[in-house]
Motif scaffolding. Structure first.
Motif, mmCIF file in Angstrom:
data_model
loop_
_atom_site.group_PDB
_atom_site.id
_atom_site.type_symbol
_atom_site.label_atom_id
_atom_site.label_comp_id
_atom_site.label_asym_id
_atom_site.label_seq_id
_atom_site.Cartn_x
_atom_site.Cartn_y
_atom_site.Cartn_z
ATOM 1 N N LEU A 33 43.314 49.156 55.308
ATOM 2 C CA LEU A 33 43.233 48.820 53.847
ATOM 3 C C LEU A 33 41.622 48.668 53.611
ATOM 4 C CD1 LEU A 33 46.473 47.488 52.888
ATOM 5 C CD2 LEU A 33 45.609 49.733 52.281
ATOM 6 N N ARG A 34 41.143 47.338 54.438
ATOM 7 C CA ARG A 34 39.743 47.042 53.951
ATOM 8 C C ARG A 34 38.888 47.899 54.517
ATOM 9 N NH1 ARG A 34 36.808 44.820 51.274
ATOM 10 N NH2 ARG A 34 35.657 43.031 52.042
ATOM 11 N N ALA A 35 38.967 48.754 55.388
ATOM 12 C CA ALA A 35 38.101 49.888 55.773
ATOM 13 C C ALA A 35 38.199 50.858 54.899
ATOM 14 C CB ALA A 35 38.359 50.263 57.177
ATOM 15 N N HIS A 36 39.224 51.157 54.218
ATOM 16 C CA HIS A 36 39.162 52.125 52.955
ATOM 17 C C HIS A 36 38.962 51.750 51.698
ATOM 18 C CE1 HIS A 36 41.163 54.775 56.155
ATOM 19 N NE2 HIS A 36 40.654 55.800 55.504
ATOM 20 N N ALA A 41 39.814 40.654 47.628
ATOM 21 C CA ALA A 41 40.469 40.026 46.735
ATOM 22 C C ALA A 41 42.012 40.697 46.476
ATOM 23 C CB ALA A 41 39.787 39.693 45.383
ATOM 24 N N ARG A 42 42.036 41.799 46.753
ATOM 25 C CA ARG A 42 43.130 42.547 46.642
ATOM 26 C C ARG A 42 43.855 42.981 47.836
ATOM 27 N NH1 ARG A 42 43.253 46.026 41.550
ATOM 28 N NH2 ARG A 42 41.760 44.851 40.291
ATOM 29 N N ILE A 43 43.428 42.490 49.096
ATOM 30 C CA ILE A 43 43.917 42.905 50.268
ATOM 31 C C ILE A 43 45.420 42.598 50.379
ATOM 32 C CG2 ILE A 43 43.272 41.454 51.779
ATOM 33 C CD1 ILE A 43 42.877 45.007 52.644
ATOM 34 N N GLU A 44 45.662 41.577 49.985
ATOM 35 C CA GLU A 44 47.099 40.931 50.337
ATOM 36 C C GLU A 44 47.854 41.906 49.439
ATOM 37 O OE1 GLU A 44 47.408 36.789 49.766
ATOM 38 O OE2 GLU A 44 45.842 36.254 51.569
ATOM 39 N N ASP A 45 47.808 42.165 48.082
ATOM 40 C CA ASP A 45 48.695 42.852 47.446
ATOM 41 C C ASP A 45 48.668 44.307 47.919
ATOM 42 O OD1 ASP A 45 49.025 41.093 45.648
ATOM 43 O OD2 ASP A 45 47.154 41.474 44.239
ATOM 44 N N VAL A 47 48.424 45.203 51.175
ATOM 45 C CA VAL A 47 49.317 45.300 52.397
ATOM 46 C C VAL A 47 50.850 45.367 52.003
ATOM 47 C CG1 VAL A 47 50.007 43.922 54.320
ATOM 48 C CG2 VAL A 47 47.530 44.363 54.062
ATOM 49 N N GLN A 48 51.126 44.342 50.818
ATOM 50 C CA GLN A 48 52.424 44.332 50.494
ATOM 51 C C GLN A 48 52.852 45.500 50.026
ATOM 52 O OE1 GLN A 48 53.179 41.131 47.340
ATOM 53 N NE2 GLN A 48 55.268 41.989 47.306
ATOM 54 N N ASP A 49 52.044 46.261 49.191
ATOM 55 C CA ASP A 49 52.324 47.678 48.745
ATOM 56 C C ASP A 49 52.695 48.598 49.917
ATOM 57 O OD1 ASP A 49 51.857 46.389 46.256
ATOM 58 O OD2 ASP A 49 49.871 47.644 45.738
ATOM 59 N N VAL A 50 52.041 48.512 50.871
ATOM 60 C CA VAL A 50 52.094 49.616 51.912
ATOM 61 C C VAL A 50 53.630 49.034 52.450
ATOM 62 C CG1 VAL A 50 51.520 49.836 54.505
ATOM 63 C CG2 VAL A 50 49.789 49.872 52.693
ATOM 64 N N PHE A 51 53.803 47.932 52.848
ATOM 65 C CA PHE A 51 55.134 47.602 53.483
ATOM 66 C C PHE A 51 56.197 47.770 52.552
ATOM 67 C CE2 PHE A 51 52.336 45.905 56.721
ATOM 68 C CZ PHE A 51 53.002 46.567 57.769
ATOM 69 N N MET A 52 56.121 47.730 51.338
ATOM 70 C CA MET A 52 57.166 48.158 50.310
ATOM 71 C C MET A 52 57.553 49.756 50.295
ATOM 72 S SD MET A 52 58.243 45.550 48.710
ATOM 73 C CE MET A 52 59.089 46.079 47.505
ATOM 74 N N VAL A 53 56.599 50.547 50.594
ATOM 75 C CA VAL A 53 56.697 51.807 50.788
ATOM 76 C C VAL A 53 57.444 51.991 51.900
ATOM 77 C CG1 VAL A 53 55.594 54.067 51.004
ATOM 78 C CG2 VAL A 53 54.846 52.563 49.460
ATOM 79 N N ASN A 84 44.891 54.293 45.580
ATOM 80 C CA ASN A 84 45.435 53.655 44.452
ATOM 81 C C ASN A 84 44.742 52.549 44.096
ATOM 82 O OD1 ASN A 84 47.039 55.959 44.322
ATOM 83 N ND2 ASN A 84 49.054 54.919 45.030
ATOM 84 N N HIS A 85 44.301 51.613 44.719
ATOM 85 C CA HIS A 85 43.868 50.400 44.369
ATOM 86 C C HIS A 85 42.308 50.453 43.903
ATOM 87 C CE1 HIS A 85 46.393 47.082 45.167
ATOM 88 N NE2 HIS A 85 47.277 48.320 45.942
ATOM 89 N N ARG A 86 41.535 51.389 44.954
ATOM 90 C CA ARG A 86 40.451 51.903 44.238
ATOM 91 C C ARG A 86 40.243 52.438 42.941
ATOM 92 N NH1 ARG A 86 39.951 53.913 49.409
ATOM 93 N NH2 ARG A 86 39.639 56.291 48.470
ATOM 94 N N ARG A 87 41.301 53.348 42.679
ATOM 95 C CA ARG A 87 41.252 54.168 41.333
ATOM 96 C C ARG A 87 41.710 52.817 40.331
ATOM 97 N NH1 ARG A 87 43.639 58.430 43.957
ATOM 98 N NH2 ARG A 87 45.878 57.507 43.736
ATOM 99 N N ARG A 88 42.656 51.952 40.593
ATOM 100 C CA ARG A 88 42.978 50.925 39.556
ATOM 101 C C ARG A 88 41.692 50.054 39.298
ATOM 102 N NH1 ARG A 88 47.163 48.091 42.197
ATOM 103 N NH2 ARG A 88 48.400 49.861 42.080
ATOM 104 N N GLN A 89 41.110 49.736 40.471
ATOM 105 C CA GLN A 89 39.923 48.804 40.354
ATOM 106 C C GLN A 89 38.904 49.328 39.432
ATOM 107 O OE1 GLN A 89 37.909 47.548 43.887
ATOM 108 N NE2 GLN A 89 36.624 46.282 42.680
#
Length: 182
Positions: A33-36, A41-45, A47-53, A84-89
């Motif tokens: 996620l960090r590399a992408h 500041a959003r990395i924890e969210d 990671v949680q999104d990935v594991f929710m999927v 998705n996080h990059r688009r949201r940001q």
């Protein structure tokens, strides 16, 4: 029309398998996620999104588990979550990244120098197209080989090598233009 039924929860043995996968692959998902381009500041969210999927799709993956290795599956999910996080940001006109503000104000010590170098690398990676960035990250940051990357991303080996070569050249050029070392 009735409300959709919630996804079934994994059974107890599957929940233990999910927990084991989470513990084993958390750092990998974080790095991907960090590399992408997911901001720290959003990395924890993210990671949680990935594991929710992963949790929601557990039964589907178990049915197809022979066809897809866990890291391949997690990589695909992480890549989509990162996009998705990059688009949201981009949609949320947020103030400048706090890491960049801190970089400008912090004293020049080793930690600050590493932070600046990372920020330069992130800016250089942001200028790559998604496929080139993926190949670069997998090769340079994850240490994967060309054949491993080709299998993971589903591209021909020569295409992977071409993307890696051009990505390296672009990143080197950007880093040198910004005063960083390749």
């Amino acid at each position: 029309m009735s409300a959709p039924s919630p996804s079934p929860r994994p059974a107890q043995p599957e929940l233990l398998e999910f927990d084991a996968l989470y513990r084993r692959e958390f750092a990998y998902v974080w790095r991907m996620l960090r590399a992408h381009g997911v901001p720290e500041a959003r990395i924890e969210d993210a990671v949680q999104d990935v594991f929710m999927v992963v949790y929601r799709r557990w039964a589907d993956w178990q049915a197809d588990s022979r066809a897809l290795a866990p890291r391949s599956w997690l990589f695909g999910i992480a890549r989509r979550v990162a996009a998705n996080h990059r688009r949201r940001q981009a949609r949320e006109s947020r103030p400048p990244d706090l890491a960049l503000v801190a970089e400008a104000e912090a004293p020049a010590d080793e930690r600050t120098a590493r932070r600046r170098a990372l920020a330069r690398l992130e800016r250089a990676l942001d200028e790559l197209d998604e496929r080139s960035r993926t190949v670069f990250v997998l090769a340079e940051l994850e240490g994967m080989t060309g054949p491993e990357i080709a299998e993971l991303v589903g591209e021909k080996l020569n295409t992977v090598y071409w993307r890696l070569r051009t990505a390296r050249a672009k990143v080197t050029k950007k880093l040198q233009a910004r005063g960083g070392q390749p």
